[in-house]
Design an enzyme around this catalytic site. Sequence first.
Site, short mmCIF file in Angstrom:
data_model
loop_
_atom_site.label_atom_id
_atom_site.label_comp_id
_atom_site.label_asym_id
_atom_site.label_seq_id
_atom_site.Cartn_x
_atom_site.Cartn_y
_atom_site.Cartn_z
N ALA A 1 0.84 -1.21 0.00
CA ALA A 1 0.00 0.00 0.00
C ALA A 1 0.87 1.26 0.00
CB ALA A 1 -0.93 0.00 1.21
N TYR A 2 1.87 1.25 0.88
CA TYR A 2 2.73 2.43 1.01
C TYR A 2 3.57 2.65 -0.25
CZ TYR A 2 6.58 5.30 2.82
OH TYR A 2 7.52 6.28 3.01
N LEU A 3 4.21 1.61 -0.73
CA LEU A 3 5.11 1.77 -1.88
C LEU A 3 4.34 2.08 -3.16
CD1 LEU A 3 7.84 -0.98 -1.30
CD2 LEU A 3 7.83 1.43 -0.63
#
Length: 661
Positions: free
Chosen positions: A523-525
Amino acid sequence: MTHYFVTGATGFLGRRLVRRLLERPDCERVSVLVRESSKTRLDRLTEDWPHPERVVSVLGDLGADGLGVDPATLPSAPDHVVHLGAIYDLTADEAANEQANVAGTANALAFARDANAGLFHHVSSIAVAGDHNGRFTESDFDLGQRFPTPYHATKFAAERLVRRQDAVPFRVYRPSAVVGDSVTGEMDKIDGPYYFLPALRRLASLPSWLPLASPELGKTNVVPVDYVVDAMAYLMHREAPSGATYHLASPRSQSLNEIASVFSAAAGGPRIRARVPIDISGRMRKLGRALNANEKPRPVKKSLTGALTEIGIPPQLLPALNAPVDFDTAQTEHALTGSGLECPAFADYAPVLYRHWAAELDPDRARRQRMNARTVLVTGASSGIGRATALQLAERGANVVLVARRAEELDAVRDQIRAAGGKAASYPCDLTDDEAVDALVKQVLAEQGTVDMLVNNAGRSIRRPVAASTERMHDYERTMALNYFAPLRLSLALIPSMAAQRFGHIVNVTTQGIQVHAPRFSAYLASKAALDEFGAVAGRELLAEGVTFSSVRVPLVRTQMSKPGASAYRMLPSMAPEQAAALVVRALTHRAPAVNTAFGSLAGLADTLMPRMGRLATHLAEFQARPETAPDSMHLHPRRHPLVAVVSTATRLAWRPRPKG
């Protein structure tokens, strides 16, 4: 006591002349023609004028019959109607020039007649001489000259209207090309020789001692605004017959070579020391006429026009660049006897003009500024990398605009910067709120004037494996909201103002993780990769607009955001916020498209050269060997010794049958 009625009072000449009139002890009233849309501007000017109580705004318009003013509404007949209202712009089209310069003068004359004015002062221009070759005196007018631009033609037509009427006594003032104040350099727009200053500034990169040679460029006549205004204020009140005409010009026309040489020296560049015996002024006029002809433009013509426009030289300027006229100022000089006024030599005040232009009007001035003259907006500035970046920028003298959700912590950073003598302002904002971001941009631009650089630092991190996220779509949505859509929205809102000043730089703080594709951070990357790619594409598209982008791909940074997963990475090297901030400042200073760590660059190269090996190594070392930290996903990946996890998984992968076909 004297009553003045002035058109064009908010213009560059007008606002200075009104000040002179208000300073006169016999001035009772200055009635100023103003459109409704310009009334606020007039009110601001009035606050700075002496005796503002003597200024009365009169609503009307140059384009209306009799200016749209009923003379009966005035308390008395004007002693002087001063007609300054006009277009002073060589790039304006024929219709605009005709409406403002000719129709506007006709309406002003009609008003002066109906108001029973004592004297009509018409501000014309030496443009009325057109392409006349030779001496042109104050008594000359129609000598069969032709006119290179609509501006020249309509200024001639306007003065002809004044001369052909006999209802109101009149005087005519013909300024030459008006430049800035000879003392302060103040100028309100790019015009005349100012168009060539960017090119002359580039000569400053050459040694000042280097002698330059130039072909003959022709000549022109420029005059500082303070001389024009002071001379007018004196001549208006001197006894003279109706029709008296004054050349408010330099007694000696300046060669364009001289102007270029003096401005180049003012910029720190070399002077023109020798003349090549070739006169190209005629060719420049011919080229200008060709570029401005109404015929269907061909690719070569379009290309030349485009190149000149990019340099900052309007094609409309070329036909009027060289004025072969010698303007006789004898009558004007005689009329000014005893006033102490004389036109200063161009070389004496050119350095002042250049310094003002470089500081206030140079279209590329934002690009040339050092960090101590820039305004930098930093998001997520209340803590971590954002706070450290703000402090380091403030130490370098930047005006730091602090943005974050937590107002109290944000104000603490602001107060810390100010206590150390720095410049900072805080603006609490939820960057995931569309309306809040729009309001933020409007407020910041209104209060700070501009944002030269933007640091998109605010972000959210989630560490959770994909298998534990199949029913957690909201993780991806909220991460994209802050990490991608919020900086995207802010960037898009600021890009127009950056492009308008021909400079802007946007730093997107992303992560080294997009180079190593670290597991558990899908999700973050993904959100950071989207931001990284937006900057890469936008930076290529907006390069000619002066707006560039950097992506700072930081490794693990010891902040509150990384704290929940810190235990899983305690053996890996990490950065302090101050170290990451130094990378951000480097990106702002050098403006490289990407700022990477050595490990990130090496990992990215290895992944490109050996993608399968990289995938396997990352799966084993980063996913299998590292524990879960999200409580709700630990059951999917129970804690095992790293060696056991790696060996078991490697065996499983090696033993698994390969697919056929």
